[in-house]
Structure formats: C-alpha cells, structure tokens
Enzyme design. Structure first.
Site, PDB file in Angstrom:
ATOM      1  N   HIS A 127      -0.141   2.642  -2.812  1.00 49.70           N
ATOM      2  CA  HIS A 127      -1.390   3.020  -1.492  1.00 49.70           C
ATOM      3  C   HIS A 127      -1.823   1.805  -1.540  1.00 49.70           C
ATOM      4  O   HIS A 127      -3.079   1.645  -1.945  1.00 49.70           O
ATOM      5  CB  HIS A 127      -2.032   4.020  -2.821  1.00 49.70           C
TER       6      HIS A 127
ATOM      7  N   CYS B 232       3.675   6.694  -0.444  1.00 51.00           N
ATOM      8  CA  CYS B 232       4.400   7.109  -1.541  1.00 51.00           C
ATOM      9  C   CYS B 232       4.723   8.886  -1.081  1.00 51.00           C
ATOM     10  O   CYS B 232       5.682   8.857  -0.408  1.00 51.00           O
ATOM     11  CB  CYS B 232       2.362   7.615  -2.134  1.00 51.00           C
TER      12      CYS B 232
ATOM     13  N   GLU C 103      -4.150   2.043   0.803  1.00 52.19           N
ATOM     14  CA  GLU C 103      -5.042   1.894   1.751  1.00 52.19           C
ATOM     15  C   GLU C 103      -6.010   2.441   0.478  1.00 52.19           C
ATOM     16  O   GLU C 103      -7.589   2.739   0.350  1.00 52.19           O
ATOM     17  CB  GLU C 103      -4.770   3.631   2.337  1.00 52.19           C
TER      18      GLU C 103
HETATM   19  N1  GLN Z   1       3.742  12.953  -6.047  1.00 53.51           N
HETATM   20  C1  GLN Z   1       3.388  13.382  -4.945  1.00 53.51           C
HETATM   21  C2  GLN Z   1       4.411  14.435  -4.060  1.00 53.51           C
HETATM   22  O1  GLN Z   1       5.464  13.714  -4.162  1.00 53.51           O
HETATM   23  C3  GLN Z   1       3.235  12.272  -3.515  1.00 53.51           C
HETATM   24  C4  GLN Z   1       2.268  11.290  -4.600  1.00 53.51           C
HETATM   25  C5  GLN Z   1       1.153  10.636  -3.377  1.00 53.51           C
HETATM   26  O2  GLN Z   1       1.142  10.242  -2.140  1.00 53.51           O
HETATM   27  N2  GLN Z   1      -0.260   9.320  -4.124  1.00 53.51           N
HETATM   28  O3  GLN Z   1       4.199  13.714  -2.686  1.00 53.51           O
END
Ligand code: GLN
Length: 197
Positions: free
Chosen positions: A176, A80, A178
């Site tokens: 994710h 992410c 995790e």
């Molecule tokens: N929206 C977050 C970002 O731009 C990422 C979201 C996440 O890691 N769950 O950093």
C-alpha cells in the site's frame, strides 16, 4: 481530464489524499459511477476488501465499462485488493471467498496469503528505476503474486519475492503506497502512463 480514485470501499480517503499530494496540477476525483469513470484519464484502485469492491463494481454498473476502458489503454494502478481485481486469475485462497477478476494483468495471485490483519508488516521494497532508495512497503492481509505471465513485467521486489508487476499501463502492487508518506510510486505511475503533470 482528471485522475480518479475508485471510491466504493476500502482505504479511499488515504488514497485520495496520497493521489492529491502526488498528482501535481492534475484534478483528483472519486469514481463511483460510470459518468465519473468517463472523466478520468488514469485510475487508482485502492486497498480494501476485493469481494466487496467487486460486488459494488457490478451494482454500480462500473464493471463492464471499467474492463473496457482498461483494455483500451486506461492507466490503472491497483494496490492490494486492487491488484486482486486486476489479476488474470486467482489461485483459491486458503479461506474465504474469491471475487471475480477483471483479467487485465497477466499474474496469478492468492488473496490473504501473507496472513491475518495482525500479521501486517512494513518492509523495504526494491523498485526498478525508482530514485531515492528502497520504498516502504506496507503489507496488510496482502495478496501474494504466485506467478507472472509473459505479458507482464515484475518491477518491485521484497527480497527475492515479486510484489509489483506491470503490463503496459496496468500496474499492480501487493502493498500500500498510499499508507506510507512516500509519494514516489504515485508520481512515477502518473508520469510514465499519463505524462508530466
Ligand atoms: N485481503 C483483502 C482482499 O482480499 C486485501 C487486503 C487489502 O487490500 N489490504 O480483498
């Protein structure tokens, strides 16, 4: 040598827990300073807020050595926000600022492209070469992979959409692992990039 979790901001405790559970006999350490980074032979970049993590990487003196070690072959799994930081390039997000990126994974991504926190969802993900059926993909304000360059290979899909990409030993996931109880992706990453543990 140990396996590290970047521990500057984000879902660090969840990631440490998942990596500890999936890392077998390997030692797992939080990485906050260049001296921590020097000890690890693989690194996980957690989810969180990519702009904040980028700023803290600069403030802690980790930005330069991290980019150098990845280019020299350090295995990295970014989830992410981690995927955002690894990307070659960002397409401007519809709202909010974009962070600088390390530019080590040949993809173009756009932050927050699956909607707001309240639009988080879980869906089965198809992962190439993963035994045991679909993987539970948790998406939270996830980045969308808009295009994949020639140096990278897609390996995870949500329907027709690419949600996981790898370039040599750099893996990026829009979701994710995790935050699910499923350790298969952590194990697969370590086995394939570092070797049996
Ligand atoms: N929206 C977050 C970002 O731009 C990422 C979201 C996440 O890691 N769950 O950093």
């Amino acid at each position: 040598m140990s396996v590290g979790v970047l521990a500057l901001q984000g879902d660090v405790p969840e990631h440490l827990k998942a990596v500890e559970a999936g890392a077998g006999a390997r030692r797992v350490v939080p990485v906050r300073r260049p001296a921590d980074l020097a000890q690890v032979r693989a690194l996980f970049l957690p989810g969180g807020e990519s702009t904040t993590i980028a700023r803290l990487l600069h403030d802690s003196g980790l930005w330069e050595p991290l980019g150098t070690r990845i280019r020299e072959g350090l295995p990295v799994l970014g989830t992410c926000a981690g995927l955002i930081l690894l990307a070659q390039r960002l397409e401007r997000a519809r709202s909010g600022r974009d962070p600088p990126t390390l530019g080590v994974l040949d993809v173009v991504v756009r932050r927050n492209d699956y909607g707001a926190q309240t639009e988080s969802f879980e869906e089965p993900i198809r992962v190439d070469g993963l035994d045991g059926g679909p993987f539970p993909g948790v998406f939270i304000r996830a980045p969308r992979i808009l295009s994949v360059g020639p140096a990278a290979t897609p390996f995870a899909w949500r329907g027709e959409e690419i949600v996981g990409v790898r370039e040599r030993r750099v893996w990026g996931l829009a979701f994710h692992p995790e935050l699910s109880d499923d350790l298969r992706l952590h194990r697969k990453f370590l086995t394939e990039t570092v070797g049996p543990g």
